[in-house]
Write an enzyme that holds these catalytic residues in place. Sequence first.
Site, PDB file in Angstrom:
ATOM      1  N   VAL A   3      41.518  35.363  48.728  1.00  0.00           N
ATOM      2  CA  VAL A   3      41.778  36.752  48.343  1.00  0.00           C
ATOM      3  C   VAL A   3      40.469  37.475  48.049  1.00  0.00           C
ATOM      4  CG1 VAL A   3      42.951  38.277  46.707  1.00  0.00           C
ATOM      5  CG2 VAL A   3      44.073  36.180  47.461  1.00  0.00           C
ATOM      6  N   CYS A   4      39.564  36.805  47.365  1.00  0.00           N
ATOM      7  CA  CYS A   4      38.279  37.421  47.018  1.00  0.00           C
ATOM      8  C   CYS A   4      37.489  37.801  48.267  1.00  0.00           C
ATOM      9  CB  CYS A   4      37.455  36.480  46.154  1.00  0.00           C
ATOM     10  SG  CYS A   4      38.235  36.062  44.579  1.00  0.00           S
TER      11      CYS A   4
END
EC number: 1.11.1.24
Length: 220
Positions: free
Chosen positions: A45-46
């Site tokens: 996600v990052c």
Amino acid sequence: MPGLTLGDVVPDLELDTTHGKIRLHDFVGDAYAIIFSHPADFTPVCTTELSEMAGYAGEFDKRGVKLLGFSCDDVESHKDWIKDIEAYKPGRRVGFPIVADPDREAIRQLNMIDADEKDTAGGELPNRALHIVGPDKKVKLSFLFPACTGRNMAEVLRATDALLTAARHRVATPVNWKPGERVVIPPGVSDEEAKARFPAGFETAQLPSNKCYLRFTQVD
């Protein structure tokens, strides 16, 4: 300052970043700045978030808004990870600094700790926090997301535009507002003052209460 919230002055931290050492207040300077945390480098996600922020960096730069990322990984990890981020969406460059905070001191003071997430050694991890800081070094707006939910960078840009418009014209922005749409006149502004401040005029919504509190106008 674990309870950092709207209206608080951000602490003037000395920070180690991918662009060298900085002091937070010097970095903000006379501009608006977005300071945002991510849980860890080399995570899915990052990576999508940092890529998207890199994609929007030009829009923030047009508005004179600075970007500063935070996580607990070290500088070398950040630099290696940036290669992945830039390869994920070719053409997007991570030109903003990312803070290395292995001792967690900065994320604690900036209210970016995720109480539910730990690294493999049991250490604290940041949540997906984002603070928009004004030239007065005060927090103007905050988003707080859990590790499982990526942020919407289009909404970050829209909210930034709303803040800048409100500050520039001393107005407020209604629900779902976008640049170019009508704004509202705050209740503390009398009709007489509104006429002087907004020579193009304003429209008052006719409501069953007969109270004239919902007034729309157009600003540049």
